[in-house]
Design a protein around this motif. Sequence first.
Motif, mmCIF file in Angstrom:
data_model
loop_
_atom_site.group_PDB
_atom_site.id
_atom_site.type_symbol
_atom_site.label_atom_id
_atom_site.label_comp_id
_atom_site.label_asym_id
_atom_site.label_seq_id
_atom_site.Cartn_x
_atom_site.Cartn_y
_atom_site.Cartn_z
ATOM 1 N N TYR A 115 12.255 19.250 6.302
ATOM 2 C CA TYR A 115 11.255 18.484 7.273
ATOM 3 C C TYR A 115 10.307 18.047 6.509
ATOM 4 O O TYR A 115 9.091 18.436 6.335
ATOM 5 N N LEU A 116 10.299 16.514 6.740
ATOM 6 C CA LEU A 116 9.247 15.595 6.212
ATOM 7 C C LEU A 116 8.624 14.859 7.531
ATOM 8 O O LEU A 116 9.281 14.159 8.062
ATOM 9 N N SER A 117 7.407 14.955 7.399
ATOM 10 C CA SER A 117 6.418 14.339 8.419
ATOM 11 C C SER A 117 5.577 13.288 7.686
ATOM 12 O O SER A 117 4.702 13.474 6.916
ATOM 13 N N LEU A 118 5.790 11.706 8.187
ATOM 14 C CA LEU A 118 5.262 10.714 7.389
ATOM 15 C C LEU A 118 4.354 9.844 8.344
ATOM 16 O O LEU A 118 5.049 9.372 9.449
ATOM 17 N N PRO A 119 2.950 9.923 8.425
ATOM 18 C CA PRO A 119 2.172 9.452 9.435
ATOM 19 C C PRO A 119 2.004 7.902 9.086
ATOM 20 O O PRO A 119 1.952 7.319 7.895
ATOM 21 N N ILE A 137 11.159 8.596 15.317
ATOM 22 C CA ILE A 137 10.084 7.711 15.358
ATOM 23 C C ILE A 137 9.170 7.833 16.802
ATOM 24 O O ILE A 137 9.881 7.644 17.614
ATOM 25 N N GLY A 138 7.806 8.221 16.692
ATOM 26 C CA GLY A 138 7.035 8.086 17.744
ATOM 27 C C GLY A 138 5.823 8.438 17.359
ATOM 28 O O GLY A 138 5.448 9.575 16.648
ATOM 29 N N ASN A 139 4.646 8.172 18.371
ATOM 30 C CA ASN A 139 3.423 8.603 18.221
ATOM 31 C C ASN A 139 2.892 8.230 16.903
ATOM 32 O O ASN A 139 2.047 8.975 16.287
ATOM 33 N N GLY A 140 3.251 7.077 16.204
ATOM 34 C CA GLY A 140 2.772 6.743 14.981
ATOM 35 C C GLY A 140 3.269 7.763 13.635
ATOM 36 O O GLY A 140 2.679 7.792 12.569
ATOM 37 N N ILE A 141 4.082 8.443 13.965
ATOM 38 C CA ILE A 141 5.113 9.351 12.958
ATOM 39 C C ILE A 141 6.148 9.111 12.797
ATOM 40 O O ILE A 141 7.073 9.073 13.647
ATOM 41 N N ILE A 142 6.879 9.209 11.815
ATOM 42 C CA ILE A 142 8.240 9.113 11.291
ATOM 43 C C ILE A 142 8.632 10.890 10.797
ATOM 44 O O ILE A 142 8.021 11.331 9.828
ATOM 45 N N PHE A 143 9.530 11.666 11.637
ATOM 46 C CA PHE A 143 9.748 12.880 11.367
ATOM 47 C C PHE A 143 11.196 13.137 10.920
ATOM 48 O O PHE A 143 12.152 12.625 11.676
ATOM 49 N N PHE A 144 11.397 13.192 9.475
ATOM 50 C CA PHE A 144 12.442 13.314 9.160
ATOM 51 C C PHE A 144 13.142 14.720 8.993
ATOM 52 O O PHE A 144 12.456 15.602 8.764
ATOM 53 N N VAL A 198 0.696 -1.110 -0.046
ATOM 54 C CA VAL A 198 -0.048 0.078 -0.268
ATOM 55 C C VAL A 198 1.022 1.294 0.261
ATOM 56 O O VAL A 198 1.554 1.567 1.064
ATOM 57 N N TRP A 199 0.832 1.856 -1.136
ATOM 58 C CA TRP A 199 1.686 3.258 -1.141
ATOM 59 C C TRP A 199 1.143 4.367 -0.223
ATOM 60 O O TRP A 199 -0.028 4.678 -0.382
ATOM 61 N N LEU A 200 2.070 4.932 0.501
ATOM 62 C CA LEU A 200 1.829 6.085 1.259
ATOM 63 C C LEU A 200 1.866 7.358 0.503
ATOM 64 O O LEU A 200 3.059 7.613 -0.007
ATOM 65 N N ARG A 201 0.742 7.882 0.387
ATOM 66 C CA ARG A 201 0.754 9.241 -0.414
ATOM 67 C C ARG A 201 0.426 10.407 0.325
ATOM 68 O O ARG A 201 0.825 11.790 -0.075
ATOM 69 N N GLU A 202 0.105 10.156 1.717
ATOM 70 C CA GLU A 202 -0.154 11.222 2.697
ATOM 71 C C GLU A 202 0.947 11.618 3.285
ATOM 72 O O GLU A 202 1.537 10.803 4.278
ATOM 73 N N TYR A 203 1.595 12.764 3.301
ATOM 74 C CA TYR A 203 2.511 13.373 3.807
ATOM 75 C C TYR A 203 2.623 15.038 4.058
ATOM 76 O O TYR A 203 2.182 15.228 2.934
ATOM 77 N N SER A 204 3.501 15.370 4.911
ATOM 78 C CA SER A 204 3.639 16.848 4.826
ATOM 79 C C SER A 204 5.136 17.206 4.784
ATOM 80 O O SER A 204 6.140 16.598 5.678
#
Length: 422
Positions: A18-22, A66-73, A3-9
């Motif tokens: 700064y990339l936030s990937l839920p 990594i934390g709270n269901g989010i990867i913050f790059f 399942v490709w993840l398309r939702e990110y900010s």
Amino acid sequence: MPVWLREYSWRQTGSAVYLSLPLRGVRVTPANIFCTDQYLKVSTPPFLFEAILYAPIDDTSSTAKIGNGIIFFTLYKKEVAMWDSLTLPNANKEKLQYLRENAVLKAHEKAKEETEAKKVTKQEHKKHALEATMKLEEAERKRIEDLKEKERQKVTKELELWKKQQEDAEKQKRVQKEGELYQVEQLKEKKKEKINKTRIPNEGTSKTRLKPTKGYGSYSMFSENLKEEQLPAPRSAATIRINFTSRVFPTALRESCIAEEEEWLRKQAEARRTISADLSELEDLKEEEKNPDWLKNKGNKMFATGNYLAAVNAYNLAVRLNNKLPLLYLNRAACHLKLRNLHKAIEDSSKALGLLTPPVPDNENARVKAYVRRGTAFCQLELYTEGLQDYEAALKIDPKNKTIEKDAEKIRHLIQGTTQDS
């Protein structure tokens, strides 16, 4: 299919992105993230995120939290500039495949370089450790040679002093003997002078006063003087020195007691050597800390509180002061069992059994503990046959002990199970 993840900010500055990937409902670890200078991938089945970045980044200093269901790059750019988009625009499938393969190849090369660098660093550390060990060994060898040289010089000085004393004694004896001979010669000379004085006047009047006579009973003064000359000289005065063999004991030497006296002297010498050993290390100790019984009680208290290392140190010092107490080895074996020093536990239990001789009712409890502790160490080393032998030896001493009997039965089942499996 993933399942490709398309939702990110994402947002950016001139030097960083700064990339936030839920990612909710899945467990993410650093092993799920793959990043190179222009390729970013997150694979957490069934989800997959992949991005060919707009421009190269510094993948060494970039981070991911990594934390709270989010990867913050936090991706640091190699060149300060503003990106038009996060990913490379207008990239066809072949170019994406090429960039993906190139990123994987670069990652492999980088991992190989890091492995080689670690290998070189490890070799340098080994080399440094070897050099340090060689220096220590060289210093120790030099110290031993210096001690040998000092001891040799000391023995040489003592030998020269002994030779000089012997020469002085011989010289004194020789002078004393010459003096005695001189006294004898002086006595002989005085006696001759006395005889000569008596002869001179008698010879002058012998013609007028003496006539030759015949027959029995004739008298002659010269024959009397001749007899006096034949008498031996008086003995010279001297002193005879008598030396007796020195003894430690006040009583007289008896053959029936020689073995007991030698055994007592040997034990005393061994005790003195033990006390004087490493005296520099024992000088700072208090008087009660030099008592093996006090140290044993202290080790028991440390063992009761769970401080097994401190208990081992207390028992070690007590053994150095008196290595003939079996309870010290027995208690130290219990500490080694707790610390999983199984070979040392076996060694201490064996030493305790060696000291618990002859087997008498008073040491039954200690012998049972020694066999059980050694058997336990053997079993923990998976040497079940040797462990069973020690448990059976303990049962022979205390056959009514149900706990030891149950443990021995468990070991028998383990041995049978091992035999059947093999």
